[in-house]
Design a protein around this motif. Structure first.
Motif, short mmCIF file in Angstrom:
data_model
loop_
_atom_site.label_atom_id
_atom_site.label_comp_id
_atom_site.label_asym_id
_atom_site.label_seq_id
_atom_site.Cartn_x
_atom_site.Cartn_y
_atom_site.Cartn_z
N VAL A 17 95.86 38.22 81.74
CA VAL A 17 97.16 38.82 82.44
C VAL A 17 97.01 40.22 82.42
CG1 VAL A 17 99.61 39.14 82.54
CG2 VAL A 17 98.33 36.67 81.89
N ALA A 18 97.18 41.01 83.67
CA ALA A 18 97.42 42.41 83.66
C ALA A 18 98.36 42.93 84.64
CB ALA A 18 96.06 42.98 84.46
N LEU A 19 99.08 43.96 83.90
CA LEU A 19 100.42 44.54 84.22
C LEU A 19 99.95 45.79 85.15
CD1 LEU A 19 102.37 44.21 81.33
CD2 LEU A 19 102.92 42.99 83.36
N LEU A 20 100.05 45.99 86.26
CA LEU A 20 99.64 47.09 87.28
C LEU A 20 100.62 48.08 87.60
CD1 LEU A 20 97.17 44.93 89.59
CD2 LEU A 20 96.63 46.10 87.44
N GLU A 21 100.98 49.27 87.15
CA GLU A 21 101.85 50.25 87.81
C GLU A 21 101.35 50.90 88.84
OE1 GLU A 21 103.73 52.07 84.60
OE2 GLU A 21 103.95 50.30 83.40
N PHE A 22 101.88 50.62 89.95
CA PHE A 22 101.18 51.56 91.11
C PHE A 22 101.96 52.97 91.34
CE2 PHE A 22 99.70 47.36 91.84
CZ PHE A 22 98.41 47.56 92.84
N ASP A 23 101.31 53.57 92.01
CA ASP A 23 101.78 54.95 92.65
C ASP A 23 101.45 55.33 93.88
OD1 ASP A 23 102.73 57.72 93.16
OD2 ASP A 23 101.36 58.75 91.59
N GLY A 24 102.45 54.79 94.73
CA GLY A 24 101.99 54.63 96.30
C GLY A 24 100.94 53.41 96.30
N ALA A 25 99.85 53.67 97.12
CA ALA A 25 98.86 52.66 97.45
C ALA A 25 97.92 52.15 95.99
CB ALA A 25 98.02 52.99 98.32
N LEU A 26 97.78 53.25 94.95
CA LEU A 26 96.97 53.28 93.86
C LEU A 26 97.52 52.76 92.50
CD1 LEU A 26 94.85 56.34 94.77
CD2 LEU A 26 94.41 54.01 95.39
N ILE A 27 96.68 52.39 91.74
CA ILE A 27 97.32 51.73 90.38
C ILE A 27 97.30 53.06 89.37
CG2 ILE A 27 96.51 50.64 88.41
CD1 ILE A 27 94.89 48.59 90.00
N ARG A 28 98.39 53.35 88.86
CA ARG A 28 98.37 54.60 87.75
C ARG A 28 98.25 53.86 86.48
NH1 ARG A 28 104.38 54.70 89.17
NH2 ARG A 28 105.17 54.14 87.28
N SER A 29 98.53 52.91 86.26
CA SER A 29 98.47 52.11 84.90
C SER A 29 98.11 50.74 84.90
CB SER A 29 99.90 52.42 84.04
OG SER A 29 99.88 51.46 82.82
N LEU A 30 97.19 50.39 84.27
CA LEU A 30 96.80 48.99 84.10
C LEU A 30 96.66 48.57 82.40
CD1 LEU A 30 93.84 46.85 85.90
CD2 LEU A 30 93.99 47.00 83.05
N ARG A 31 97.37 47.50 81.98
CA ARG A 31 97.49 47.03 80.85
C ARG A 31 96.87 45.55 80.66
NH1 ARG A 31 102.32 49.30 81.59
NH2 ARG A 31 103.53 47.53 81.16
N GLU A 32 96.08 45.09 79.96
CA GLU A 32 95.36 44.01 79.92
C GLU A 32 95.85 43.11 79.01
OE1 GLU A 32 91.07 44.83 82.04
OE2 GLU A 32 91.23 44.66 79.91
N TYR A 33 96.07 41.94 78.90
CA TYR A 33 96.26 41.03 77.93
C TYR A 33 95.41 39.90 78.08
CZ TYR A 33 100.48 43.74 77.46
OH TYR A 33 101.51 44.83 77.19
N GLY A 67 109.19 45.70 92.41
CA GLY A 67 109.33 47.03 92.51
C GLY A 67 107.91 47.54 92.57
N GLU A 68 107.61 48.52 91.80
CA GLU A 68 106.27 49.16 91.92
C GLU A 68 105.21 48.69 90.79
OE1 GLU A 68 105.31 51.50 94.37
OE2 GLU A 68 107.31 50.52 95.08
#
Length: 126
Positions: free
Chosen positions: A103-119, A78-79
């Motif tokens: 490992v990073a979880l990237l949530e996108f809003d269109g073409a850009l990252i709106r949230s990044l969470r690093e482990y 998905g996004e």
């Protein structure tokens, strides 16, 4: 916009380039203005372009050197994208060379990252 693996790969390439070149302006180009960045996911997120810039200035520009990074894997649902990379860098604060796997979880809003969470985990090397 439908998020594709190629778009995520392009964004991650910019992230890695910003990290290895220690470029806070470049890193901001892939985040929404109101993005959140969780370096320590159990802590408070870093918020907005201003916070992300300040974090990168102190953590990357002033505290790291000789940075190398390689993308290992990438998944898209998905996004949301999940990426894994390995980095090696000099930790200038501790005076050691580190290897880090993240490992990073990237949530996108269109073409850009709106949230990044690093482990991540790191170890001293050579």
């Amino acid at each position: 916009m439908t998020l594709t693996k190629q778009h995520v790969r392009d964004v991650v390439d910019i992230y890695i380039r910003a990290w290895t070149k220690q470029d806070p302006d470049l890193i901001l180009s892939i985040f929404t203005e109101d993005a959140t960045y969780h370096e320590r996911v159990l802590g408070e997120p870093i918020a907005t372009h201003g916070g992300i810039r300040d974090y990168w200035q102190s953590k990357v520009v002033e505290s790291q050197a000789n940075i190398e990074c390689e993308l290992l894997s990438l998944y898209v649902d998905g996004e949301t994208a999940i990426v894994e990379w390995e980095a090696r860098f000099d930790d200038l604060v501790r005076g050691i060379r580190k290897r880090m796997r993240e490992v990073a979880l990237l949530e996108f809003d269109g073409a850009l990252i709106r949230s990044l969470r690093e482990y991540w985990a790191s170890e001293t090397i050579g």
